[in-house]
Design a protein around this motif. Structure first.
Motif, mmCIF file in Angstrom:
data_model
loop_
_atom_site.group_PDB
_atom_site.id
_atom_site.type_symbol
_atom_site.label_atom_id
_atom_site.label_comp_id
_atom_site.label_asym_id
_atom_site.label_seq_id
_atom_site.Cartn_x
_atom_site.Cartn_y
_atom_site.Cartn_z
ATOM 1 N N ALA A 102 -31.286 -85.971 50.604
ATOM 2 C CA ALA A 102 -31.447 -84.539 50.884
ATOM 3 C C ALA A 102 -32.574 -84.298 51.890
ATOM 4 N N ASN A 103 -33.667 -85.034 51.759
ATOM 5 C CA ASN A 103 -34.780 -84.857 52.689
ATOM 6 C C ASN A 103 -34.445 -85.364 54.090
ATOM 7 N N PHE A 104 -33.650 -86.424 54.179
ATOM 8 C CA PHE A 104 -33.206 -86.871 55.503
ATOM 9 C C PHE A 104 -32.334 -85.794 56.154
ATOM 10 N N VAL A 134 -36.063 -82.941 63.577
ATOM 11 C CA VAL A 134 -35.988 -84.092 64.477
ATOM 12 C C VAL A 134 -34.522 -84.383 64.762
ATOM 13 N N SER A 135 -34.242 -84.857 65.936
ATOM 14 C CA SER A 135 -32.866 -85.167 66.318
ATOM 15 C C SER A 135 -32.218 -86.151 65.340
ATOM 16 N N ALA A 161 -33.399 -94.110 60.577
ATOM 17 C CA ALA A 161 -34.424 -94.135 59.529
ATOM 18 C C ALA A 161 -33.775 -94.076 58.148
ATOM 19 N N SER A 162 -32.762 -93.252 58.014
ATOM 20 C CA SER A 162 -32.030 -93.155 56.749
ATOM 21 C C SER A 162 -31.343 -94.477 56.423
ATOM 22 N N ARG A 183 -31.204 -99.549 53.238
ATOM 23 C CA ARG A 183 -31.258 -101.019 53.179
ATOM 24 C C ARG A 183 -32.384 -101.471 52.257
ATOM 25 N N ARG A 184 -33.546 -100.816 52.374
ATOM 26 C CA ARG A 184 -34.660 -101.165 51.482
ATOM 27 C C ARG A 184 -34.327 -100.829 50.034
#
Length: 110
Positions: free
Chosen positions: A8-10, A17-18, A25-26, A31-32
């Motif tokens: 939700a924050n992404f 941000v574009s 980043a998401s 992956r992490r």
């Protein structure tokens, strides 16, 4: 380094941000998260080592589960961690609850 960037924050970040920057980043975060899921489900060390950021994120997430680190919580019991120096807190990744106490970590602590 805690998990404040959930799906939700992404999505919300795309308003600031574009998407070109938010999507990779998401994906990296997913992956992490997958590394942690594998670690917890297999209950063994991974064959390949993790990068420092992934390790620090896991430790921050684990420390956030400690009631010493809950927002607006002040513990006063004998096992509550009291750290007066931020360098000491950082060195131990915020995990101070019950340090030096011989207890089973899986048991509920009051």
């Amino acid at each position: 380094l805690t998990s404040t960037m959930n799906e939700a924050n992404f999505e919300l970040a795309q308003g600031l941000v574009s998407r070109r920057y938010v999507k990779p980043a998401s994906d990296a975060r997913k992956r992490r998260d997958g590394l942690v899921t594998t670690l917890l489900s297999q209950r063994r060390m991974p064959r390949e080592g993790w990068d420092d950021t992934s390790i620090r994120m896991l430790l921050a997430d684990l420390a956030a589960m400690d009631s010493n680190n809950f927002l607006d919580n002040v513990g006063v019991g004998e096992r509550e961690g009291r750290v007066f120096n931020s360098l000491v807190r950082e060195r131990h990744f915020g995990m101070t609850h019950g340090v030096g106490v011989a207890v089973q970590l899986k048991n509920f602590q009051r």
